[in-house]
Write an enzyme that holds these catalytic residues in place. Sequence first.
Site, PDB file in Angstrom:
ATOM      1  N   ASP A   1       0.815  -1.222   0.000  1.00 27.22           N
ATOM      2  CA  ASP A   1       0.000   0.000   0.000  1.00 27.22           C
ATOM      3  C   ASP A   1       0.853   1.280   0.000  1.00 27.22           C
ATOM      4  O   ASP A   1       1.625   1.504   0.926  1.00 27.22           O
ATOM      5  CB  ASP A   1      -0.861  -0.058   1.282  1.00 27.22           C
ATOM      6  CG  ASP A   1      -1.669   1.194   1.558  1.00 27.22           C
ATOM      7  OD1 ASP A   1      -1.818   2.035   0.661  1.00 27.22           O
ATOM      8  OD2 ASP A   1      -2.181   1.308   2.701  1.00 27.22           O
TER       9      ASP A   1
ATOM     10  N   HIS B   1      -3.533   4.424   6.913  1.00 29.14           N
ATOM     11  CA  HIS B   1      -2.507   3.944   5.981  1.00 29.14           C
ATOM     12  C   HIS B   1      -1.107   4.141   6.547  1.00 29.14           C
ATOM     13  O   HIS B   1      -0.820   5.164   7.179  1.00 29.14           O
ATOM     14  CB  HIS B   1      -2.619   4.689   4.649  1.00 29.14           C
ATOM     15  CG  HIS B   1      -3.894   4.418   3.925  1.00 29.14           C
ATOM     16  ND1 HIS B   1      -4.070   3.334   3.110  1.00 29.14           N
ATOM     17  CD2 HIS B   1      -5.075   5.096   3.916  1.00 29.14           C
ATOM     18  CE1 HIS B   1      -5.301   3.350   2.614  1.00 29.14           C
ATOM     19  NE2 HIS B   1      -5.932   4.408   3.086  1.00 29.14           N
TER      20      HIS B   1
END
Lengths: 551, 551
Positions: free
Chosen positions: B192, B365
């Site tokens: 990611d 994140h």
Amino acid sequence: MVPKIKIIPLGGLGEIGKNMTVVEYMNDIIIIDAGMGFPDESMYGVDVVYPDISYLKANASKVRGLILTHGHEDHIGAVPYLLKQIDCPVYTMALTAALLELKLEEHDMLYTTQIFTKKAGSVFRLGCFTIEFINVNHSIPDTVALAITTPLGVIVHTADFKFDVTPVAGQRIDIARFGELGKEGVLLLMSDSTNVEKPGHSDPEMKVGESFDKLFTGCSKRIIITTFASNVHRLQQIINVAAEHGRKVAVTGRSMENIMRVCSVIGYMDLPEGVLMGIDEISSLPKNKQVIISTGSQGESMSALHRMAFSEHKQIQIDSGDRIIISASAIPGNENMITRVIDALYRQGAEVIYDRHTDLHVSGHAPQEDLKMMLALVRPKFFVPVHGEYRMLVKHAELAKQMGVSPNNILIADIGDVIEINKKDIWTEQKVQAGEVLLDGGFGEVGTVVLNDRHRLATDGMLVIVMPLIAESHDYLGDPEIVTRGFIYVKDSEKLIEEMKQVAVAAVETCKEQEISDLSAIKSKVKSSVATFLFKKTKCSPIVLPVIFEV
Amino acid sequence: MVPKIKIIPLGGLGEIGKNMTVVEYMNDIIIIDAGMGFPDESMYGVDVVYPDISYLKANASKVRGLILTHGHEDHIGAVPYLLKQIDCPVYTMALTAALLELKLEEHDMLYTTQIFTKKAGSVFRLGCFTIEFINVNHSIPDTVALAITTPLGVIVHTADFKFDVTPVAGQRIDIARFGELGKEGVLLLMSDSTNVEKPGHSDPEMKVGESFDKLFTGCSKRIIITTFASNVHRLQQIINVAAEHGRKVAVTGRSMENIMRVCSVIGYMDLPEGVLMGIDEISSLPKNKQVIISTGSQGESMSALHRMAFSEHKQIQIDSGDRIIISASAIPGNENMITRVIDALYRQGAEVIYDRHTDLHVSGHAPQEDLKMMLALVRPKFFVPVHGEYRMLVKHAELAKQMGVSPNNILIADIGDVIEINKKDIWTEQKVQAGEVLLDGGFGEVGTVVLNDRHRLATDGMLVIVMPLIAESHDYLGDPEIVTRGFIYVKDSEKLIEEMKQVAVAAVETCKEQEISDLSAIKSKVKSSVATFLFKKTKCSPIVLPVIFEV
């Protein structure tokens, strides 16, 4: 009648941009700034937003002059628009005057406009008002705050400002003068609220120069820097650092070329011998001897940097030998435009330095501690926060309370509010017309009707149904013709088009049965039948235009 | 032919959103995620963006299953669209399954879709692939990374993740399992990239709870908190803090009501007895006993908070007795929408707490240090950064180099690239069709032609010129009729309309003189004459639609 001062903001309160403030006493009006605004994403096809100046048109005979605090578009962008309707002289500093002249030239108004160029410290009279220019620091040179002596007391308008005691060039903000005014007594302070949400003190502009120095040191690549064209001190710092590192400098982009020309004419830039080159010539140098200063720090689609990123720049091709520095922060709403340009530059192989964690940009607006300092110096009786969206005005009002201004003496206003002040009180009861005038590319005003239609056209498109009818009988002549744009792709939608025609024909026949022979009644029947049918079928509401007439 | 694995990203690379990745070996395909994207500001009238799945349609017989890593829209939003075209079972965790079921119900697909609910640690086979779910932390519970054992080695896909060793509820990220996989040997890591531009480590979700506690302490106002509905742990923290401070909680907004229902069904929320109340009932309590959890953290125009701000909410009227907490950061592009809502709330007298300098939100994140940790644990032979715009992929690739991945083994890919891997090399040569499918409200695909027309309509509007001609002679029957929308306001532009008519008539007469009798040739002559005239006069280019026919 007890005499009172009226302050009427016509722009810049409850919004960012199109700053314009009217100061009025008896038969005299002065105007502070005439800025333009920028269309938001809902203003389809609108290029420029101006303040509504109906109030000034109705009081044109009272206007003694227009004072411009500095040369940013949100302070001078509406001057041609204003002066076409109100004839008055302009008072400002040299750089602002030079930038205004460029603008007036485009409008063919250069020789019909009276501009008086003043210096920081200048004092002059307009009607019953005495105006003094006070030097402040901002992201463009020649920014001045105003001390306006009125029959009832002194009004201080800070303009856009920050405290920078080590400016790159020019004078530092005249702290002492604000202090003197405070000691003598100030009736009203109007102060810049743009950065009131930011804690702390201003960063000095010089900090950015230090960052440039680090990024130039040991760099073997061509360096391309983008920033706001009007930030003359930033440009000066780039040129200084380039010269120190033995590099030459070229500029690209219209507004950047303009500002360089203006500054060299009025002597506002210190250019080491031979450091500047043309954009065509510089490419003959090795890459590590080149610096390009470019427009496009906001990702604007016609800017030089945008053209470079998408391989449309005539002189500059980007490759892995380029280091690109974005020396600006994003104006809210521009984030996606900027990141699209950064991504495109990366795809060309370039290195892009835009990180918010390094000091590549400092703001020109005072954050909280600077704002408190201004309040501490000026110690006004009354306070009106200006230049900011509503929440900013509220926060600035809170700061003023903390700094000892009486809550009753603080007023949060909106554009069009008539703020009235006598020696004892501040209040607002009346309103005058204020708002936005939207302009489409050089053509004319865009009104609400047109804008609403554009919204519907943009979302759902339109369709025309053409149905000639035989006069008297109202039998229809063959199939209706249907033309659509922005709604459906006709080749994929033959069935839908066929059904629409049947709905239209049925509507005409219903009218005939009901002996409705008025054409506009038939039109509206066809329109509503087709629109209802389409919404049921597609959940879309295109604009339906029936063209029905007798032959 | 030497066997190789193909990885084909169909979304989520070079962009944020519509995540979808194909993993293929010989006759087997598995799909990781099927997310939707969000229309950008240039996609007029478009409601939803899906990935182009042409490649999957052409290879439908190979597809063994769809794996969903978590329940965010950019990972599950395109599932109905995909499953309508590709029939395959779905494998995911309980919360994701429950959210997907809501979606399938809307599309009437609930009873025709096979969903297998797995647990973190589950291992199952799909064709030649063995898939293992590994627990990670993210801003929604039940997010899993994938370890996919292929005939050539193990592929690790991190999904969206962060390290949070003190999660509010549920398991912490299974750090040990990533370490074991790294020791056993991982062929490829896909990780990611969303937060790669952010330095440092993740902040724990619990930090936000501490901020809430401070804002509740001593507060005598009603508290209204908005956040992302899917952030179940955030909602849990609000409920916990409310209960501790003796307040009741009500929720408003459809997605918020949905998530609360789903979580209570599957037992994912810990609700102290009696803390929840209906939105209608809670207002009977004193203000300092109320907490409202609301949708609208991005300023969305139909959300509950937006309705409150603009006095359109049925149950809630905002006033100076309200403290509103915005527990979210702005998704780029939404800044102006959010500040408009904040301003409107301030105008109602409310206090709004949204300051970025207090800990009202943490991201889901991984920033740089977390990403490095993942690389250090997994120690992959090959590395492909995923989930990010192009510059993010570049920066993530740089991190991987720093962490010891050989530069030749790192590949930055675009959607549609066929990434091929054998035991020795990673490369990309072929491309398959990939891109975006745009959908207009429940209706159908919006193609390029329609979108381009919408742009022109939005910017310059349109006009229809109706000119019936007499058959054979081509004399015109009276004046042409002109209808415009989104161009000019007709009542203000009578002269321009008159001139346009003359230009159209002149064009028809020219055709007659030149003996042009073909109707489509006459149409195109009228169109170009009028368009040229208008551009000269107005600098605008409306769409001109001539309706010319014989009677």
